[in-house]
Write a protein that holds these residues in place. Structure first.
Motif, PDB file in Angstrom:
ATOM      1  N   ARG A  31       0.862 -45.205 -30.240  1.00  0.00           N
ATOM      2  CA  ARG A  31       0.808 -43.925 -31.202  1.00  0.00           C
ATOM      3  C   ARG A  31      -0.496 -43.424 -31.626  1.00  0.00           C
ATOM      4  O   ARG A  31      -0.713 -42.157 -31.819  1.00  0.00           O
ATOM      5  N   PRO A  32      -1.401 -44.464 -32.106  1.00  0.00           N
ATOM      6  CA  PRO A  32      -2.795 -44.062 -32.565  1.00  0.00           C
ATOM      7  C   PRO A  32      -3.552 -43.190 -31.521  1.00  0.00           C
ATOM      8  O   PRO A  32      -4.345 -42.259 -31.893  1.00  0.00           O
ATOM      9  N   ALA A  33      -3.365 -43.695 -30.334  1.00  0.00           N
ATOM     10  CA  ALA A  33      -4.006 -43.085 -29.290  1.00  0.00           C
ATOM     11  C   ALA A  33      -3.533 -41.708 -28.888  1.00  0.00           C
ATOM     12  O   ALA A  33      -4.325 -40.601 -28.751  1.00  0.00           O
ATOM     13  N   THR A  34      -2.201 -41.488 -29.110  1.00  0.00           N
ATOM     14  CA  THR A  34      -1.548 -40.143 -28.755  1.00  0.00           C
ATOM     15  C   THR A  34      -1.886 -39.214 -30.008  1.00  0.00           C
ATOM     16  O   THR A  34      -2.361 -38.014 -29.937  1.00  0.00           O
ATOM     17  N   TRP A  35      -2.009 -39.916 -31.374  1.00  0.00           N
ATOM     18  CA  TRP A  35      -2.401 -38.891 -32.472  1.00  0.00           C
ATOM     19  C   TRP A  35      -3.878 -38.531 -32.224  1.00  0.00           C
ATOM     20  O   TRP A  35      -4.321 -37.253 -32.401  1.00  0.00           O
ATOM     21  N   GLY A  38      -3.770 -35.549 -29.978  1.00  0.00           N
ATOM     22  CA  GLY A  38      -3.563 -34.425 -30.250  1.00  0.00           C
ATOM     23  C   GLY A  38      -4.573 -33.722 -31.239  1.00  0.00           C
ATOM     24  O   GLY A  38      -4.701 -32.517 -31.329  1.00  0.00           O
ATOM     25  N   LEU A  39      -5.324 -34.682 -32.139  1.00  0.00           N
ATOM     26  CA  LEU A  39      -6.392 -34.088 -32.674  1.00  0.00           C
ATOM     27  C   LEU A  39      -7.645 -33.440 -31.720  1.00  0.00           C
ATOM     28  O   LEU A  39      -8.103 -32.377 -31.994  1.00  0.00           O
ATOM     29  N   ILE A  40      -7.708 -34.212 -30.745  1.00  0.00           N
ATOM     30  CA  ILE A  40      -8.604 -33.616 -29.773  1.00  0.00           C
ATOM     31  C   ILE A  40      -8.261 -32.351 -29.199  1.00  0.00           C
ATOM     32  O   ILE A  40      -8.980 -31.398 -28.841  1.00  0.00           O
ATOM     33  N   ALA A  41      -7.045 -32.385 -28.780  1.00  0.00           N
ATOM     34  CA  ALA A  41      -6.534 -31.134 -28.384  1.00  0.00           C
ATOM     35  C   ALA A  41      -6.596 -29.832 -29.383  1.00  0.00           C
ATOM     36  O   ALA A  41      -6.766 -28.929 -28.765  1.00  0.00           O
ATOM     37  N   ALA A  42      -6.495 -30.171 -30.650  1.00  0.00           N
ATOM     38  CA  ALA A  42      -6.716 -29.060 -31.683  1.00  0.00           C
ATOM     39  C   ALA A  42      -8.273 -28.866 -31.807  1.00  0.00           C
ATOM     40  O   ALA A  42      -8.626 -27.628 -31.897  1.00  0.00           O
ATOM     41  N   ASP A  43      -9.062 -29.796 -31.912  1.00  0.00           N
ATOM     42  CA  ASP A  43     -10.477 -29.527 -32.219  1.00  0.00           C
ATOM     43  C   ASP A  43     -11.575 -30.241 -31.633  1.00  0.00           C
ATOM     44  O   ASP A  43     -12.677 -30.107 -31.902  1.00  0.00           O
ATOM     45  N   GLY A  44     -11.163 -30.967 -30.599  1.00  0.00           N
ATOM     46  CA  GLY A  44     -12.087 -31.604 -29.453  1.00  0.00           C
ATOM     47  C   GLY A  44     -12.755 -30.304 -28.596  1.00  0.00           C
ATOM     48  O   GLY A  44     -12.171 -29.360 -28.337  1.00  0.00           O
ATOM     49  N   CYS A  45     -13.773 -30.887 -27.937  1.00  0.00           N
ATOM     50  CA  CYS A  45     -14.433 -29.845 -27.098  1.00  0.00           C
ATOM     51  C   CYS A  45     -14.972 -30.963 -25.753  1.00  0.00           C
ATOM     52  O   CYS A  45     -15.849 -31.901 -26.270  1.00  0.00           O
ATOM     53  N   ILE A  46     -14.567 -30.507 -24.787  1.00  0.00           N
ATOM     54  CA  ILE A  46     -15.166 -31.201 -23.499  1.00  0.00           C
ATOM     55  C   ILE A  46     -16.103 -30.341 -22.970  1.00  0.00           C
ATOM     56  O   ILE A  46     -15.874 -29.153 -22.479  1.00  0.00           O
ATOM     57  N   HIS A 126       8.840 -40.108 -26.935  1.00  0.00           N
ATOM     58  CA  HIS A 126       8.334 -41.200 -28.099  1.00  0.00           C
ATOM     59  C   HIS A 126       7.037 -40.799 -28.680  1.00  0.00           C
ATOM     60  O   HIS A 126       6.211 -41.317 -29.431  1.00  0.00           O
ATOM     61  N   MET A 127       6.134 -40.017 -27.916  1.00  0.00           N
ATOM     62  CA  MET A 127       4.741 -39.641 -27.941  1.00  0.00           C
ATOM     63  C   MET A 127       4.727 -38.283 -28.707  1.00  0.00           C
ATOM     64  O   MET A 127       3.547 -38.035 -29.233  1.00  0.00           O
ATOM     65  N   VAL A 128       5.534 -37.669 -28.837  1.00  0.00           N
ATOM     66  CA  VAL A 128       5.717 -36.105 -29.330  1.00  0.00           C
ATOM     67  C   VAL A 128       5.023 -36.209 -30.877  1.00  0.00           C
ATOM     68  O   VAL A 128       4.351 -35.365 -31.168  1.00  0.00           O
ATOM     69  N   ALA A 129       5.808 -36.835 -31.533  1.00  0.00           N
ATOM     70  CA  ALA A 129       5.582 -36.689 -33.238  1.00  0.00           C
ATOM     71  C   ALA A 129       4.204 -37.095 -33.489  1.00  0.00           C
ATOM     72  O   ALA A 129       3.438 -36.533 -34.360  1.00  0.00           O
ATOM     73  N   SER A 130       3.650 -38.257 -32.725  1.00  0.00           N
ATOM     74  CA  SER A 130       2.008 -38.841 -33.215  1.00  0.00           C
ATOM     75  C   SER A 130       1.092 -37.958 -32.483  1.00  0.00           C
ATOM     76  O   SER A 130       0.243 -37.364 -33.257  1.00  0.00           O
ATOM     77  N   TYR A 135      -2.550 -33.052 -33.891  1.00  0.00           N
ATOM     78  CA  TYR A 135      -2.700 -31.691 -33.658  1.00  0.00           C
ATOM     79  C   TYR A 135      -2.862 -30.877 -35.194  1.00  0.00           C
ATOM     80  O   TYR A 135      -3.689 -30.191 -35.303  1.00  0.00           O
ATOM     81  N   VAL A 136      -1.901 -31.264 -35.983  1.00  0.00           N
ATOM     82  CA  VAL A 136      -1.710 -30.595 -37.320  1.00  0.00           C
ATOM     83  C   VAL A 136      -2.692 -31.169 -37.999  1.00  0.00           C
ATOM     84  O   VAL A 136      -3.626 -30.378 -39.059  1.00  0.00           O
ATOM     85  N   ASP A 137      -3.065 -32.439 -38.311  1.00  0.00           N
ATOM     86  CA  ASP A 137      -4.372 -33.040 -38.757  1.00  0.00           C
ATOM     87  C   ASP A 137      -5.668 -32.417 -38.583  1.00  0.00           C
ATOM     88  O   ASP A 137      -6.484 -32.269 -39.338  1.00  0.00           O
ATOM     89  N   GLY A 138      -5.784 -31.888 -37.095  1.00  0.00           N
ATOM     90  CA  GLY A 138      -6.922 -31.320 -36.772  1.00  0.00           C
ATOM     91  C   GLY A 138      -7.009 -29.755 -37.043  1.00  0.00           C
ATOM     92  O   GLY A 138      -8.057 -29.485 -37.575  1.00  0.00           O
ATOM     93  N   ASP A 139      -5.933 -29.053 -36.837  1.00  0.00           N
ATOM     94  CA  ASP A 139      -6.196 -27.412 -37.177  1.00  0.00           C
ATOM     95  C   ASP A 139      -5.054 -27.111 -37.557  1.00  0.00           C
ATOM     96  O   ASP A 139      -4.895 -25.924 -37.658  1.00  0.00           O
ATOM     97  N   GLY A 140      -4.326 -27.747 -38.294  1.00  0.00           N
ATOM     98  CA  GLY A 140      -3.010 -27.226 -39.102  1.00  0.00           C
ATOM     99  C   GLY A 140      -3.261 -26.836 -40.547  1.00  0.00           C
ATOM    100  O   GLY A 140      -4.354 -27.433 -41.104  1.00  0.00           O
ATOM    101  N   CYS A 141      -2.206 -26.439 -41.194  1.00  0.00           N
ATOM    102  CA  CYS A 141      -2.383 -26.175 -42.742  1.00  0.00           C
ATOM    103  C   CYS A 141      -1.360 -26.613 -43.373  1.00  0.00           C
ATOM    104  O   CYS A 141       0.106 -26.316 -42.979  1.00  0.00           O
ATOM    105  N   VAL A 142      -1.435 -27.432 -44.474  1.00  0.00           N
ATOM    106  CA  VAL A 142      -0.261 -28.077 -45.235  1.00  0.00           C
ATOM    107  C   VAL A 142      -0.571 -27.744 -46.884  1.00  0.00           C
ATOM    108  O   VAL A 142      -1.715 -28.202 -47.136  1.00  0.00           O
TER     109      VAL A 142
END
Length: 276
Positions: A31-35, A38-46, A126-130, A135-142
């Protein structure tokens, strides 16, 4: 940071710091790796040559995220700090790991220049929520906003390609709204408000083992608001949970209604909607 390459092959030369990286992190399905994916999908740069992965965040909460990314990847180099004229300081790390980059592509579909083309990855349930939490932690709004009546209302939103947003909405167990961003045909937004934001955030931030980010803390703050002055929908949601738990344990409709403090007809309706 200066990176050395082999003059003959052009390959990166390893250093004691890059050797220590957890190169197989994203193949683990943890789960931490999947989280983090998601963060990289939102904010990472390759980088275009697929040799470097950069992750940047801003503010004190952003530094905490970068520190967590360092811990997960076993990154030993210094954090880069930027001080823009306006806004908060930025913090960044660079990872030189072709294996990480290859796994991010193969498993999560994360590639260079992904912003306008990124699609929701085909990952196990089982990987979707994390993943979406990252993704939300990276580029979402709460956020918590006031209604015209002065009541506190929770809001959740995040942006992505239309395909990504539609898929994300289909996975989150709450009623989200798909909003087209007309100024950019390649982007759309998922929006959740009120009880729907409560349900979505409750699902996203339910894993206590993942980093407690600023957005997770806002949701926790809203929990406290509801405990002081709960709206009708929240009270009904709590009653429904009590009734359905009693039914799941083998109780009768009458016993479930009594435990929840509602009519039997209400419990019948809840049970019927759950079966549909």
């Amino acid at each position: 940071m200066r990176i050395s390459t082999d003059a003959r092959t052009g390959r990166f030369l390893t250093t004691p710091q890059t050797v220590q990286l957890s190169h197989d992190l994203f193949a683990s399905e943890e789960r931490p790796a999947t989280w983090l994916a998601g963060l990289i999908a939102a904010d990472g740069c390759i980088s275009a040559d697929r040799k470097r992965l950069a992750l940047t965040q801003s503010g004190d909460h952003g530094r905490l995220i970068i520190e967590e990314a360092r811990k997960l990847t076993n990154h030993k180099l210094k954090i880069s700090r930027g001080t823009p004229r306006r806004g908060q300081p930025t913090y960044a790390i660079t990872l030189n790991s072709p294996q990480m980059i290859a796994d991010l592509d193969a498993i999560f579909g994360i590639t260079p220049r992904k912003t306008l083309v990124y699609k929701f990855p085909d990952i196990p349930p089982h990987m979707v929520a994390s993943f979406l939490r990252g993704y939300v932690d990276g580029d979402g709004c709460v956020g918590i906003y006031r209604t015209p009546q002065g009541n506190a209302m929770l809001h959740l939103s995040f942006v992505g390609t239309p395909q990504f947003i539609r898929s994300a909405i289909s996975h989150i167990p709450a009623a989200g709204r798909f909003h087209e961003i007309t100024r950019c045909a390649a982007l759309a937004e998922a929006r959740y408000s009120g009880r729907h934001a409560w349900a979505a955030c409750g699902w996203l931030f339910s894993d206590a083992d993942l980093l407690r980010t600023a957005k997770a803390q806002i949701f926790e703050e809203y929990r406290k608001v509801l405990s002081v002055k709960p709206p009708i929908w929240f009270t009904q949601s709590q009653q429904r949970q009590i009734a359905m738990a009693r039914l799941a344990a083998g109780g009768t409709v009458a016993a479930a209604a009594d435990a929840a403090g509602v009519r039997c007809a209400t419990v019948y309706g809840w049970r019927k909607s759950q079966r549909i």
